[in-house]
Design an enzyme around this catalytic site. Structure first.
Site, short mmCIF file in Angstrom:
data_model
loop_
_atom_site.label_atom_id
_atom_site.label_comp_id
_atom_site.label_asym_id
_atom_site.label_seq_id
_atom_site.Cartn_x
_atom_site.Cartn_y
_atom_site.Cartn_z
N ARG A 228 0.85 -1.18 0.00
CA ARG A 228 0.00 0.00 0.00
C ARG A 228 0.89 1.23 0.00
O ARG A 228 1.93 1.26 0.64
CB ARG A 228 -0.91 0.03 1.23
CG ARG A 228 -2.09 -0.95 1.17
CD ARG A 228 -3.12 -0.50 0.16
NE ARG A 228 -4.31 -1.35 0.15
CZ ARG A 228 -4.48 -2.40 -0.64
NH1 ARG A 228 -3.50 -2.75 -1.47
NH2 ARG A 228 -5.60 -3.08 -0.62
N GLU B 186 -4.33 7.55 -5.21
CA GLU B 186 -4.46 6.86 -6.50
C GLU B 186 -5.77 7.27 -7.17
O GLU B 186 -6.83 7.07 -6.58
CB GLU B 186 -4.42 5.34 -6.28
CG GLU B 186 -3.08 4.86 -5.75
CD GLU B 186 -3.05 3.37 -5.45
OE1 GLU B 186 -1.95 2.84 -5.30
OE2 GLU B 186 -4.13 2.75 -5.36
N HIS C 130 -0.60 0.51 -10.29
CA HIS C 130 -1.39 -0.44 -9.49
C HIS C 130 -1.97 -1.56 -10.36
O HIS C 130 -3.19 -1.81 -10.38
CB HIS C 130 -2.51 0.29 -8.75
CG HIS C 130 -2.89 -0.42 -7.48
ND1 HIS C 130 -3.26 0.24 -6.33
CD2 HIS C 130 -2.97 -1.74 -7.17
CE1 HIS C 130 -3.55 -0.63 -5.38
NE2 HIS C 130 -3.38 -1.85 -5.86
#
Length: 316
Positions: free
Chosen positions: A236, A265, A284
């Site tokens: 994370r 994000e 991601h």
């Protein structure tokens, strides 16, 4: 059972089917849902499926019919689990679906940081190799991983898979983990976080984000890192202080930062890491292979079936 899927696009942009869920429940699908749209869309739902929508205590107060929350991911820090439990709401996640894909991505990032495949492929396209007087050409250091020390923070499914791959590459492995030393494979030695930071050539983060470990990699802990080490983060974004990591890259304290996650994000364009040439960041996608997403969907369906049968699985 009425189920509302609030933000499905990242998990299933159209290449997979929601029919298995529609066969067992009355299902409404939304590609994306803004926070201020959650209550209106989910007010009549018995269950919701979410990926990144935040489910807060305040939202739950406005969803009295809700009995089930399905997280379309492994991490569930976007859900106030305590508030859900207080209301008798079952919360289930999707564990271990992306283990192989994320471990693969860890080494894709690491290989690029050590052998600069992308850099050289682009150089060849530009004609740099064709200009050379010798049969080969390189303008960066090239690093062999065999014999280097890999420090793993968090030894869950992904951390253990990364360890097995690293062992096959000939790396020495240490881990900062809550597991007992006697439960670890012989190739992994347990250590403290400070010991791991100071002795590792490569550090990779595989722990969930909690209030206790938020920004665990910061200006102070980076001072303890072996100079020139490579830091990898596929856990994370909030596990690190991005400004501190950018500063460590600029000073040479870190040799490279490889990440698939960021604090915000999508990230802001002015993120300090974007100015660092030794920051290798992907958007991601480590979890997003088709194979991993198919597993996610299959487990999601089984979670719902088990809940309907009164025997929930993968509860958090």
């Amino acid at each position: 059972m009425k189920i509302v899927i609030l933000d499905c696009h990242a998990v299933n942009p159209g290449d997979l089917s929601w029919e298995p869920i529609k066969e067992i429940a009355d299902c409404v699908v939304y590609e994306r849902t803004k926070q201020d749209e959650v209550v209106e869309r989910a007010k009549d739902a018995d269950g919701i499926l979410i990926n990144k929508v935040n489910i807060t205590r305040e939202l739950l107060d406005q969803l009295p019919r809700l009995k089930y929350i399905g997280e379309l991911a492994t991490g569930y820090n976007n859900i106030d689990v305590e508030a859900a439990h207080e209301r008798g709401i079952v919360v289930c996640n999707i564990p271990a679906y992306s283990t192989d894909s994320v471990a693969q991505h860890v080494f894709a990032l690491l290989f690029n940081a050590t052998t600069h495949v992308d850099h050289y492929a682009e150089a060849v396209r530009r004609g740099e190799w064709s200009k050379q007087k010798d049969f080969c050409y390189w303008d960066t250091p090239l690093i062999e991983l065999s014999g280097k020390t890999l420090g793993i923070v968090g030894l869950g499914h992904i951390g253990q898979k990364v360890a097995r791959i690293a062992h096959a590459l000939g790396m020495d492995i240490s881990a900062y983990t809550s597991k007992n030393s006697s439960d670890l494979p012989e190739c992994i030695r347990k250590t403290t976080l400070e010991g791991l930071l100071s002795t590792s050539d490569v550090i990779t983060l595989h722990c969930p984000l909690t209030p206790a470990n938020t920004r665990m990699i910061n200006a102070e802990t980076l001072k303890k890192v072996r100079r020139g080490a490579i830091l990898i983060n596929t856990g994370r974004g909030g596990l690190i202080d991005e400004q501190a990591v950018a500063d460590a890259l600029a000073s040479g304290q870190l040799g490279a930062y490889c990440a698939d996650v960021m604090t915000d994000e999508p990230p802001h364009n002015d993120n300090p890491l974007f100015n660092q040439p030794n920051a290798y960041i992907t958007p991601h996608i480590a979890w997003a292979t088709r194979e991993a997403r198919e597993r996610l969907m299959n487990i999601c369906v089984e979670n719902i079936k088990k809940f309907i049968e009164g025997e929930p699985q993968n509860r958090v």
